[in-house]
Design an enzyme around this catalytic site. Structure first.
Site, PDB file in Angstrom:
ATOM      1  N   ASP A  67      35.576  16.083  22.302  1.00 50.97           N
ATOM      2  CA  ASP A  67      34.922  15.061  21.477  1.00 50.97           C
ATOM      3  C   ASP A  67      35.416  15.142  20.030  1.00 50.97           C
ATOM      4  O   ASP A  67      35.357  16.195  19.399  1.00 50.97           O
ATOM      5  CB  ASP A  67      33.413  15.322  21.576  1.00 50.97           C
ATOM      6  CG  ASP A  67      32.570  14.525  20.601  1.00 50.97           C
ATOM      7  OD1 ASP A  67      33.069  13.518  20.069  1.00 50.97           O
ATOM      8  OD2 ASP A  67      31.404  14.916  20.392  1.00 50.97           O
TER       9      ASP A  67
ATOM     10  N   HIS B 201      27.206  15.544  17.347  1.00 48.51           N
ATOM     11  CA  HIS B 201      28.609  15.883  17.598  1.00 48.51           C
ATOM     12  C   HIS B 201      29.062  17.042  16.718  1.00 48.51           C
ATOM     13  O   HIS B 201      28.592  17.224  15.594  1.00 48.51           O
ATOM     14  CB  HIS B 201      29.491  14.665  17.340  1.00 48.51           C
ATOM     15  CG  HIS B 201      29.087  13.460  18.140  1.00 48.51           C
ATOM     16  ND1 HIS B 201      29.583  13.198  19.393  1.00 48.51           N
ATOM     17  CD2 HIS B 201      28.214  12.462  17.862  1.00 48.51           C
ATOM     18  CE1 HIS B 201      29.041  12.077  19.853  1.00 48.51           C
ATOM     19  NE2 HIS B 201      28.205  11.616  18.948  1.00 48.51           N
TER      20      HIS B 201
END
Length: 599
Positions: free
Chosen positions: A233, A407
């Protein structure tokens, strides 16, 4: 260990039973360190590619293929931007999967956010997916969405837990818990004949998580065994340091509950399930009845309550129409609209247009989010209106931390590289600049520059006997969903809508006598949204002359056709209008003749 797949109590019937019989991925025993597959002398390369999720944030769809088997990781959707007028969703081009459907063995889901599961209904309408493996919450969300689309019989949805292992002829698939803003988030580890691949899904390292802890020991074990390719990610690749822990955000929101004298209105992302859970628990802690407004939040709360994630008395939830029955300091309203969306609940409340909720001076509005790029002006507009009415508005800021990302930031990304020690790296889930910076971070830790693959959707990475190189592209264009159309034809419609919104249209009406191949009347021109006709008499007159000459030239040819007339009108008139009006309107020729009318 208990097998959660036993929760599917009923035996499938009909098409589902037929599909179930074809499932070639079997479940092995619970987690143990698996014997590492050799990465030498494999007769075929392992192909890794994305149909969505690269050079963009959304529609995450990744594929791993070896010989006659292909498994998918996630199948997400992307929501349209302001230029994609009338589009309900953007999905990947599934044509490669349609052509290779016999190879597709399973779809594995990392977690339940829409950009990872929202494409499943569209995928199932084109591709036969024998089985979908998903964590508990994601599985519940998928089943709910398949029921909405009447696709329950198109596939089998099975739950997995962290210690499950699945194997096919060429692949072994395992899981590792990671932290994210939704319960049950996992990274997926795939052993192939050309080495192991690990996909993080969306992740961060939160050492005081609201949900399960990241399985750092398992990641380190896989790193010691050897990771051939890491797919990670990249959303926060530009952000230095560490991502703030979710528990600290809840503590900060708690202080505002203590300070609030009247009603509390909280706007947050419906996808941030952990935060929604704990905000509701805060309301319960302080004796505030809970009002939920907004379809997306109502849906997710309904599901997590059914799953037992909220141990709160049903009486704490009240209907919007019951608000006046309670003191103001005993009400919390949880709603959508944290991004200033015009039709979301908070925006309508700010305009005093909501059917049941009327803002009053003394209300506290908590914006537990940060504006997505491009939404700042809309968010500020809503905040100004709320403040003007008399509400106390609390935004996220460096001093007032009431939101955090789900994230990993740069230091957490470096930790992941250190744990996994991948030989090759493919940054994923991010716009191009994010992918590029993430690649630079990989090089700064332990990855050789020539082993970093910053690629686009459709680019294949070929892993073969310890080597990695780019293969040929597969189709991976964005497909616009306009209503229920999934043919891709909506792309032309979107282009025309953009032209209409920017430059308007001009209708050119031509009357001809098809017996004599002559104009029976001068052309007429109608402008809508392009320029003001009454102030443009000279332009209209010259346009009529241009159209007349163009049509006469076609009519004098040996085989005049309506198509040739239309093309002649567009090709001659368009450059003239642009030269004098600096616009490119959509030109629509309308041809009338003596006997028929053709448009």
């Amino acid at each position: 260990m208990e097998d959660k797949n036993k929760q599917t109590a009923k035996q499938p019937s009909g098409l589902v039973a037929e599909l179930d019989a074809k499932i070639e991925i079997k479940k092995l025993a619970s987690y143990k360190v698996q014997e590492k597959k050799k990465i030498s002398n494999a007769p075929y390369p392992t192909k890794v590619f994305a149909l969505g999720g690269l050079e963009e944030v959304g529609k995450n769809t990744y594929c791993i293929e070896y010989d006659d088997e292909l498994i998918m990781i996630d199948a997400g959707v992307k929501f349209p931007d302001a230029t994609q007028l009338g589009v309900s969703a953007v999905i990947p081009d599934f044509s490669y999967l349609v052509e290779n459907n016999s190879k597709v063995k399973a779809l594995f889901i990392t977690h339940g956010h829409e950009d990872h599961i929202g494409g499943i209904p569209y995928l199932l309408q084109q591709v036969e997916i024998p089985v979908i493996y998903a964590p508990e919450l994601a599985a519940a969300l998928i089943k709910d969405r398949l029921k909405e689309y009447k696709l329950q019989n198109k596939t089998v949805v099975r739950e997995y837990v962290e210690n499950d292992i699945y194997a096919s002829k060429h692949f072994n698939i395992q899981f590792s818990a990671v932290n994210h803003s939704i319960p049950d988030a996992f990274g997926i580890y795939v052993q192939t004949p050309n080495g192991s691949i690990f996909s993080t899904g969306d992740y961060k390292f939160d050492w005081t998580p609201l949900g399960h802890s990241a399985n750092v020991q398992r990641l380190a074990q896989w790193g010691n065994d050897g990771i051939e390719l890491l797919m990670a990610d990249s959303t926060n690749a530009e952000v230095e340091g560490y991502t703030l822990g979710e528990r600290k955000v809840i503590q900060n929101i708690d202080t505002h509950f203590l300070k609030a004298k009247g009603r509390i209105i909280i706007a947050s992302f419906a996808s941030n399930v952990h935060r929604l859970q704990h905000i509701i628990e805060l309301a319960n802690k302080y004796g505030r009845s809970i009002v939920v407004i907004g379809r997306s939040i109502e849906r997710i709360i309904k599901i997590i309550r059914q799953m037992g994630h909220l141990n709160i008395n049903d009486k704490m939830f009240i209907k919007p129409t019951e608000i006046e029955n309670f003191p103001k300091n005993q009400i919390m309203i949880l709603c959508t609209g944290s991004q200033g969306e015009p039709m979301a609940a908070l925006s309508r409340i700010s305009r005093m247009e909501h059917q049941t909720i009327k803002l009053i001076p003394g209300d506290t509005v908590i914006m537990s989010s940060s504006p997505i790029p491009g939404n700042r002006a809309d968010v500020e507009n809503v905040i100004n209106k709320l403040t003007k009415i008399g509400a106390t508005v609390i935004e996220n800021s460096l001093d007032n931390k009431i939101h955090t990302s789900g994230h990993a930031s740069q230091e957490e990304q470096k930790l992941l590289f250190t744990l996994l020690k991948p030989r090759c790296f493919m940054p994923m889930h991010g716009e191009y600049r994010m992918l590029k910076i993430h690649g630079e971070t990989a090089v700064s830790v332990n990855v050789k520059p020539h082993n970093v693959f910053v690629v686009a959707n459709g680019d294949q990475i070929l892993l073969h006997n310890g080597n990695a190189e780019l293969g040929k592209r597969v189709p991976a264009d964005a497909i616009f969903i306009d209503g229920k159309d999934m043919t891709g034809k909506a792309s032309n419609v979107i282009r025309e809508r953009n032209i209409l919104s920017r430059d308007g249209l001009m209708a050119v009406i031509i009357s001809i006598d098809s017996q004599t191949n002559k104009l029976s009347a001068p052309p007429r021109i109608v402008s809508r949204g392009s320029f003001y006709v009454r102030d443009s008499g000279n332009v209209i007159a010259e346009s009529i002359n241009i159209v007349t000459n163009a049509v006469n030239d076609v009519l004098k040819s040996q085989k005049p056709t309506f198509g040739a007339i239309k093309n002649a009108i567009k090709e001659s008139l368009s450059p003239f209008i642009f030269r004098y009006k600096r616009r490119n309107p959509l030109i629509i020729p309308v041809i009338l003749n003596k006997k028929t009318e053709v448009k």
